[in-house]
Design a protein around this motif. Structure first.
Motif, PDB file in Angstrom:
ATOM      1  N   PRO A  40       0.817  -1.236   0.000  1.00  0.00           N
ATOM      2  CA  PRO A  40       0.000   0.000   0.000  1.00  0.00           C
ATOM      3  C   PRO A  40       0.841   1.273   0.000  1.00  0.00           C
ATOM      4  O   PRO A  40       0.515   2.237  -0.692  1.00  0.00           O
ATOM      5  CB  PRO A  40      -0.824  -0.130   1.287  1.00  0.00           C
ATOM      6  CG  PRO A  40      -0.844  -1.593   1.588  1.00  0.00           C
ATOM      7  CD  PRO A  40       0.475  -2.112   1.128  1.00  0.00           C
ATOM      8  N   LEU A  41       1.952   1.272   0.767  1.00  0.00           N
ATOM      9  CA  LEU A  41       2.791   2.470   0.811  1.00  0.00           C
ATOM     10  C   LEU A  41       3.437   2.747  -0.548  1.00  0.00           C
ATOM     11  O   LEU A  41       3.463   3.894  -1.018  1.00  0.00           O
ATOM     12  CB  LEU A  41       3.879   2.294   1.881  1.00  0.00           C
ATOM     13  CG  LEU A  41       3.408   2.328   3.343  1.00  0.00           C
ATOM     14  CD1 LEU A  41       4.589   2.079   4.273  1.00  0.00           C
ATOM     15  CD2 LEU A  41       2.743   3.653   3.673  1.00  0.00           C
ATOM     16  N   THR A  42       3.961   1.714  -1.179  1.00  0.00           N
ATOM     17  CA  THR A  42       4.625   1.901  -2.467  1.00  0.00           C
ATOM     18  C   THR A  42       3.629   2.306  -3.542  1.00  0.00           C
ATOM     19  O   THR A  42       3.919   3.176  -4.381  1.00  0.00           O
ATOM     20  CB  THR A  42       5.352   0.601  -2.871  1.00  0.00           C
ATOM     21  OG1 THR A  42       6.300   0.259  -1.853  1.00  0.00           O
ATOM     22  CG2 THR A  42       6.078   0.773  -4.188  1.00  0.00           C
ATOM     23  N   TRP A  43       2.467   1.683  -3.543  1.00  0.00           N
ATOM     24  CA  TRP A  43       1.436   2.028  -4.524  1.00  0.00           C
ATOM     25  C   TRP A  43       1.028   3.495  -4.375  1.00  0.00           C
ATOM     26  O   TRP A  43       0.893   4.238  -5.356  1.00  0.00           O
ATOM     27  CB  TRP A  43       0.233   1.118  -4.355  1.00  0.00           C
ATOM     28  CG  TRP A  43      -0.662   1.055  -5.557  1.00  0.00           C
ATOM     29  CD1 TRP A  43      -0.835   2.029  -6.498  1.00  0.00           C
ATOM     30  CD2 TRP A  43      -1.492  -0.026  -5.955  1.00  0.00           C
ATOM     31  NE1 TRP A  43      -1.739   1.620  -7.458  1.00  0.00           N
ATOM     32  CE2 TRP A  43      -2.161   0.360  -7.145  1.00  0.00           C
ATOM     33  CE3 TRP A  43      -1.762  -1.271  -5.411  1.00  0.00           C
ATOM     34  CZ2 TRP A  43      -3.070  -0.480  -7.794  1.00  0.00           C
ATOM     35  CZ3 TRP A  43      -2.665  -2.117  -6.052  1.00  0.00           C
ATOM     36  CH2 TRP A  43      -3.307  -1.734  -7.242  1.00  0.00           C
ATOM     37  N   GLY A  44       0.831   3.922  -3.117  1.00  0.00           N
ATOM     38  CA  GLY A  44       0.478   5.320  -2.892  1.00  0.00           C
ATOM     39  C   GLY A  44       1.588   6.270  -3.295  1.00  0.00           C
ATOM     40  O   GLY A  44       1.329   7.328  -3.890  1.00  0.00           O
ATOM     41  N   ARG A  45       2.844   5.916  -2.983  1.00  0.00           N
ATOM     42  CA  ARG A  45       3.968   6.771  -3.368  1.00  0.00           C
ATOM     43  C   ARG A  45       4.071   6.865  -4.890  1.00  0.00           C
ATOM     44  O   ARG A  45       4.329   7.938  -5.438  1.00  0.00           O
ATOM     45  CB  ARG A  45       5.256   6.198  -2.783  1.00  0.00           C
ATOM     46  CG  ARG A  45       6.471   7.105  -2.991  1.00  0.00           C
ATOM     47  CD  ARG A  45       7.740   6.453  -2.481  1.00  0.00           C
ATOM     48  NE  ARG A  45       7.681   6.183  -1.065  1.00  0.00           N
ATOM     49  CZ  ARG A  45       7.696   4.960  -0.533  1.00  0.00           C
ATOM     50  NH1 ARG A  45       7.754   3.889  -1.315  1.00  0.00           N
ATOM     51  NH2 ARG A  45       7.655   4.802   0.765  1.00  0.00           N
ATOM     52  N   PHE A  46       3.861   5.745  -5.569  1.00  0.00           N
ATOM     53  CA  PHE A  46       3.915   5.751  -7.031  1.00  0.00           C
ATOM     54  C   PHE A  46       2.817   6.636  -7.608  1.00  0.00           C
ATOM     55  O   PHE A  46       3.061   7.463  -8.496  1.00  0.00           O
ATOM     56  CB  PHE A  46       3.786   4.325  -7.555  1.00  0.00           C
ATOM     57  CG  PHE A  46       3.599   4.232  -9.042  1.00  0.00           C
ATOM     58  CD1 PHE A  46       4.692   4.325  -9.905  1.00  0.00           C
ATOM     59  CD2 PHE A  46       2.334   4.065  -9.599  1.00  0.00           C
ATOM     60  CE1 PHE A  46       4.534   4.259 -11.277  1.00  0.00           C
ATOM     61  CE2 PHE A  46       2.163   3.991 -10.971  1.00  0.00           C
ATOM     62  CZ  PHE A  46       3.271   4.096 -11.807  1.00  0.00           C
ATOM     63  N   THR A  47       1.589   6.493  -7.107  1.00  0.00           N
ATOM     64  CA  THR A  47       0.464   7.273  -7.633  1.00  0.00           C
ATOM     65  C   THR A  47       0.664   8.766  -7.396  1.00  0.00           C
ATOM     66  O   THR A  47       0.390   9.593  -8.269  1.00  0.00           O
ATOM     67  CB  THR A  47      -0.845   6.787  -6.990  1.00  0.00           C
ATOM     68  OG1 THR A  47      -0.998   5.379  -7.225  1.00  0.00           O
ATOM     69  CG2 THR A  47      -2.035   7.529  -7.560  1.00  0.00           C
ATOM     70  N   TRP A  48       1.154   9.108  -6.208  1.00  0.00           N
ATOM     71  CA  TRP A  48       1.265  10.508  -5.827  1.00  0.00           C
ATOM     72  C   TRP A  48       2.389  11.224  -6.579  1.00  0.00           C
ATOM     73  O   TRP A  48       2.258  12.393  -6.956  1.00  0.00           O
ATOM     74  CB  TRP A  48       1.485  10.611  -4.315  1.00  0.00           C
ATOM     75  CG  TRP A  48       1.630  12.005  -3.802  1.00  0.00           C
ATOM     76  CD1 TRP A  48       2.782  12.671  -3.507  1.00  0.00           C
ATOM     77  CD2 TRP A  48       0.561  12.912  -3.534  1.00  0.00           C
ATOM     78  NE1 TRP A  48       2.517  13.939  -3.057  1.00  0.00           N
ATOM     79  CE2 TRP A  48       1.151  14.122  -3.070  1.00  0.00           C
ATOM     80  CE3 TRP A  48      -0.834  12.833  -3.642  1.00  0.00           C
ATOM     81  CZ2 TRP A  48       0.386  15.214  -2.715  1.00  0.00           C
ATOM     82  CZ3 TRP A  48      -1.587  13.925  -3.283  1.00  0.00           C
ATOM     83  CH2 TRP A  48      -0.983  15.106  -2.834  1.00  0.00           C
ATOM     84  N   SER A  49       3.497  10.537  -6.797  1.00  0.00           N
ATOM     85  CA  SER A  49       4.693  11.209  -7.333  1.00  0.00           C
ATOM     86  C   SER A  49       5.040  10.784  -8.750  1.00  0.00           C
ATOM     87  O   SER A  49       6.129  11.117  -9.231  1.00  0.00           O
ATOM     88  CB  SER A  49       5.890  10.921  -6.413  1.00  0.00           C
ATOM     89  OG  SER A  49       6.208   9.529  -6.415  1.00  0.00           O
TER      90      SER A  49
END
Length: 444
Positions: free
Chosen positions: A38-47
């Protein structure tokens, strides 16, 4: 009462943090699935957009798109990154399919893979072209090569043997139909022998003939004797065995000509000769001579090996060559033989020149990766082929006893080949271990 509640909450938070830290190091797959993904997916989507812009993976929009953005949407015209078509989570990472805009090519994304790895906070990023205009980012969330366990679904079949795990979590298979000849290089204690044990362990379960050439008096291959159709333990015997293989190659070509086909796999199954895999351990021993009178025999052996490398694939004879070094310094014919070995696996080596011998002519970008393998990671290697692609792999730990036990279990699959009868190894009997007196007398 309030203080007690706060204490309980603090204790629970500490326990939860400790559990997450324990899972990260001891159960990385579980940690990735519950926290890391979840953290990596969110970081990818955001940045994503800003990361692609900083990494130079954006292009200027077309004139029509710029006109529409400027005049209809009333927005600033910004460079266009690759379009995300699909995001697929896996048990080890993320698979992201990108549609490349005009002006970008897969090599541009591959060049920036190290920058993307740090930007998205993952263990590794590899880039694979899936079809024209599309690439797949294969992100690995944790170090899958730290403790290697092949999945249960990875079983030998046909002429494909799973021998290692790639750093993106996929299985590395040795496919003799696709890559018939291969070279494995590595220094002492680099894991080269473990790679060969995994290979023998898988091949022993297939209906193929195994031929060993081990000029170190058979110290490596003699334990596989129940599953070997032939074994040569010195250079003279190896030369005679290779001559026999060349004669067999000629007879198989006669069979192909008789039935009007050019490949052994085009023959009917009942007429098809058994595939043969020739395992050569420490190939340098075939090149070294101690006197001038032995040079003629050495040159003949090498020439015959080159002939096998050039033509034997069509008749179902495959070479698996291992050594510490393999360059022109070995002697006449070494470079010609190496050129016939399509697959390359390079473990930790002692010098850059050895890595270049194995990978420099097929995947120059992989040379630096091979020279950076740590000494405390035996079994880690760089695998490449003539397509220019390469990947880091690591073989699971397999003891000599495990490989020997599989060879005994599947000894009934050993084909009886008359032309190899003079080279058939006898059943190996292990000598009894001597009794060693204790260094210190036991206490009364």
């Amino acid at each position: 009462m309030a203080d007690l509640t706060l204490l309980i909450e603090a204790t629970g938070a500490l326990a939860g943090a400790g559990g997450v830290s324990y899972a990260k190091h001891r159960a990385p797959r579980l940690y990735w699935s519950t926290v890391g993904l979840p953290l990596t997916w969110g970081r990818f989507t955001w940045s994503y957009r800003s990361t692609m812009d900083v990494c130079g993976l954006t292009v200027q929009p077309s004139g029509l798109r710029a006109f529409m953005t400027r005049n209809l949407s009333r927005r600033e015209v910004r460079p266009v990154p690759p379009k995300v078509r699909r995001v697929r989570p896996t048990s080890t990472g993320l698979r992201i399919t990108l549609r490349l805009p005009a002006g970008l090519e897969p090599a541009d994304v591959a060049t920036s893979s190290e920058r993307l790895r740090h930007a998205f906070g993952v263990q590794s990023v590899t880039v694979a072209e899936t079809k024209p205009g599309f690439v797949e980012l294969r992100m690995t969330g944790y170090d899958v090569l730290r403790r290697v366990h092949l999945p249960r679904s990875a079983q030998p079949r046909g002429l494909r043997v799973p021998v290692a795990l790639r750093e993106d979590g996929t299985v590395f298979e040795r496919d003799y139909r696709a890559v018939p000849m291969a070279l494995t290089l590595g220094a002492t204690l680099s894991g080269k022998s473990v790679y060969q044990r995994n290979l023998v362990k898988g091949l022993a379960q297939l209906p193929v003939g195994l031929i060993g050439i081990d000029c170190k008096r058979g110290v490596e291959h003699s334990r596989y004797a129940p599953r070997l159709s032939a074994l040569a333990t010195d250079p003279d015997m190896a030369g005679r065995l290779i001559d026999a293989l060349v004669l067999e190659m000629g007879e198989r070509f006669d069979l192909l000509a008789l039935h009007g086909v050019s490949d052994v796999w085009d023959l009917p199954a009942k007429l098809r000769p058994v595939p043969l895999v020739v395992l050569i351990d420490e190939v340098a021993e075939l090149f070294f001579v101690t006197s001038k009178k032995d040079e003629a025999a050495r040159d003949r052996t090498v020439m015959q090996l080159v002939r096998l490398g050039q033509m034997a694939r069509a008749v179902g004879i495959y070479l698996e060559v291992c050594g510490q070094r393999f360059g022109s310094d070995l002697g006449k014919g070494a470079t010609a033989l190496r050129a016939q070995l399509t697959g390359r696996v390079v473990h930790r080596v002692n010098d850059k020149q050895t890595a270049e011998m194995g990978l420099g002519d097929i995947a120059p970008d992989a040379v630096m990766a091979a020279t950076s393998i740590r000494a405390d990671r035996p079994g880690v290697a760089v695998a490449g082929d003539t397509s220019g692609g390469w990947s880091r792999i690591r073989t699971p730990e397999t003891s000599p006893a495990d490989a020997a036990a599989v060879c005994r279990e599947f000894a009934h699959l050993t084909p009886e080949l008359p032309f190899l009868a003079p080279f058939r190894p006898p059943a190996r009997q292990m000598p009894p271990m001597p009794t060693v007196p204790p260094l210190v007398s036991p206490q009364p």
